[in-house]
Design a protein around this motif. Structure first.
Motif, short mmCIF file in Angstrom:
data_model
loop_
_atom_site.label_atom_id
_atom_site.label_comp_id
_atom_site.label_asym_id
_atom_site.label_seq_id
_atom_site.Cartn_x
_atom_site.Cartn_y
_atom_site.Cartn_z
N ASP A 203 8.92 -37.86 56.71
CA ASP A 203 7.70 -38.03 55.70
C ASP A 203 7.52 -36.32 55.15
O ASP A 203 6.92 -35.64 56.06
N SER A 204 7.63 -35.99 54.00
CA SER A 204 7.29 -34.73 53.51
C SER A 204 6.09 -34.15 53.36
O SER A 204 5.73 -33.21 53.56
N THR A 205 4.95 -35.29 53.66
CA THR A 205 3.67 -35.04 53.49
C THR A 205 3.27 -34.18 52.27
O THR A 205 2.33 -33.27 52.42
N ALA A 206 4.28 -34.08 51.39
CA ALA A 206 3.90 -33.28 50.21
C ALA A 206 3.41 -33.88 49.11
O ALA A 206 3.26 -35.11 49.23
N GLY A 207 3.01 -33.39 47.83
CA GLY A 207 2.28 -33.77 46.78
C GLY A 207 3.47 -34.56 46.12
O GLY A 207 4.83 -34.37 46.23
N PRO A 208 2.98 -35.39 44.93
CA PRO A 208 3.86 -35.97 43.89
C PRO A 208 4.65 -34.87 43.07
O PRO A 208 4.13 -33.81 43.00
N ASP A 209 5.76 -35.20 43.07
CA ASP A 209 6.62 -34.17 42.05
C ASP A 209 6.60 -32.85 42.55
O ASP A 209 6.84 -31.82 41.61
N HIS A 210 6.92 -32.70 44.05
CA HIS A 210 7.00 -31.34 44.48
C HIS A 210 8.51 -30.64 43.99
O HIS A 210 9.34 -31.36 44.41
N PRO A 211 8.19 -29.63 43.42
CA PRO A 211 9.42 -29.04 43.16
C PRO A 211 10.55 -28.45 43.89
O PRO A 211 11.72 -28.55 43.54
N MET A 212 10.21 -28.32 45.14
CA MET A 212 11.23 -27.91 46.12
C MET A 212 11.88 -28.97 46.90
O MET A 212 13.06 -29.17 47.16
N ILE A 213 10.88 -29.91 47.31
CA ILE A 213 11.66 -30.83 48.28
C ILE A 213 11.90 -32.31 47.40
O ILE A 213 12.87 -32.95 48.05
N ASN A 214 11.34 -32.50 46.34
CA ASN A 214 11.50 -33.62 45.77
C ASN A 214 13.16 -33.86 45.56
O ASN A 214 13.94 -34.92 45.63
N PRO A 215 13.82 -32.86 45.28
CA PRO A 215 15.27 -33.03 44.60
C PRO A 215 16.28 -32.78 46.01
O PRO A 215 17.28 -33.46 45.80
N ILE A 216 15.72 -32.70 47.26
CA ILE A 216 16.46 -32.65 48.44
C ILE A 216 16.36 -33.98 49.24
O ILE A 216 17.05 -34.71 49.51
N TRP A 217 15.04 -34.56 49.18
CA TRP A 217 14.73 -35.70 49.96
C TRP A 217 14.60 -36.67 48.90
O TRP A 217 13.45 -36.63 48.27
#
Length: 407
Positions: free
Chosen positions: A334-348
């Protein structure tokens, strides 16, 4: 916790059957009073993983983290064949959580953005029912599950319990964030996510970074190694934009105390590690990763912004992806990141649905309509405020740009 009761609503319905009045409300148990061995045993049997509700983490948060101390606990016990904890939900008042003076218990926020309660996998629905019974005993009229996994098995258990009583949960807000299916080959997953061209560019950046020293990915697991790596992480986090904004962990004594207590405590149970990307002897990125029952949780990332042109945060995340996919004990992250996170969304590329869910405790309760409307209005107000702040920042940047003298 007396502030969970809104007197005007409670008095207006004092005669309603099955409802508790203020006088009948039972006190809540302080989180620090929960027996740690029982809590730890429940975590090992948990239906759904949540590294942020492990006792080593949540007790450290409750002891000193800024704005997160003084949390209470709803506990569900099973006496057959012997007493054992089958459900745990850290809670606070809706006033403390949202500044709304309404008779609602809200999930205690454990710093990480996940508040899925711990339910015993062998008795999930009875445990959920007992937790709701305990909430009723406090005088609450509803429970707000904040940052809840809305499609997970814990939510399904609560929905089943509510359905049997003619009730239904209400989603106040939801979004999707990045997660990783770690059961496949890491290189294949990265290629599918980013493509040949992007990976080639990242390899070029990594080769350029190697001009500053051999690039290495390191994982600290032992408590002593984790404690040392944590200091490197804290320094990196404070050196960047979080430090400039004043939100780095080390900039608040309570937060620094919490993280320095929590990370080594979890490391003793093999539930936390710190990952680092080094160029020679110099750390250029570091992150904190929690582990619980086959799932990893990417808590925070710090980078040395002097190396920003080499994408150190992305490089570290690529190595983390390979690391997790090669670990047979981890099936997801779980990235526990916000929605549309610019760094991790394209990777995971996987997505996990997270939301705030309002759980009514009584059928046909007019207070729940008031509570739901207040939560929606508050959220809309916060959205307007955020948009106003962004507009002001954009205007100031534009004003600064247009007023620069020509050369």
């Amino acid at each position: 916790m007396a502030e969970i009761i809104d007197h005007s609503i409670a008095h207006a319905s004092a005669g309603a059957p099955g409802r508790r009045t203020v006088a009948a409300a039972a006190p809540l148990l302080a989180l620090g009073e929960v027996a740690v061995p029982a809590w730890q045993a429940l975590a090992q049997r948990a239906l759904e993983p949540n590294g942020y509700y492990l006792p080593g983490w949540e007790l450290a948060v409750d002891a000193s983290a800024q704005g997160r101390t003084g949390t209470s606990a709803l506990c569900a016990w099973n006496d057959d064949p012997s007493p054992h904890l089958v459900g745990l939900m850290p809670v606070t008042s809706l006033w403390r959580a949202c500044k709304l003076p309404l008779p609602v218990l809200a999930s205690g926020h454990p710093y990480g953005t996940l508040c899925t309660p711990l339910l015993d996998a062998g008795s999930a629905e009875p445990a959920a029912a007992r937790l709701l019974d305990e909430a009723r005993r406090t005088g609450a009229r509803a429970v707000l599950l904040r940052d809840m996994s809305v499609r997970g098995p814990v939510m399904q258990a609560f929905a089943a319990v509510l359905g049997s009583a003619g009730l239904r949960p209400r989603i106040v807000h939801s979004y999707e964030r990045a997660c990783l299916d770690a059961t496949g080959d890491g290189e294949t997953m990265l290629h599918d996510a980013l493509g040949t061209k992007k990976l080639k560019e990242l390899r070029r950046q990594r080769h350029r970074l190697a001009e500053h020293g051999e690039v290495r990915f390191e994982v600290a697991r032992a408590p002593g190694d984790v404690a040392a790596a944590l200091e490197t992480f804290l320094r990196l986090e404070a050196s960047g934009w979080k430090g400039r904004r004043g939100t780095a962990l080390i900039q608040h004594d309570g937060d620094a105390t919490f993280i320095r207590r929590a990370v080594p405590a979890l490391a003793q149970d093999h539930a936390c590690e710190i990952i680092s990307l080094l160029a020679g002897d110099m750390a250029v990125a570091a992150g904190i990763v929690l582990r619980h029952r086959g799932r990893a949780f990417f808590f925070k990332l710090g980078v040395d912004e002097r190396f920003a042109k080499y994408s150190p945060g992305v490089q570290l995340t690529l190595d983390l992806t390979r690391h997790l996919c090669s670990d047979p004990s981890i099936s997801s992250a779980d990235s526990t990141a916000g929605p549309d996170h610019p760094m991790i969304n394209p990777i995971w590329r996987g997505r996990l649905a997270i939301g705030d869910v309002l759980i009514p405790l009584y059928a046909r309760d007019p207070a729940v309509e008031i509570i739901h409307a207040a939560l929606i209005a508050r959220r809309q107000g916060l959205g307007l405020a955020r948009r106003a702040v962004h507009a002001i920042r954009d205007w100031r940047r534009h004003r600064t740009t247009t007023q620069r003298p020509a050369h």
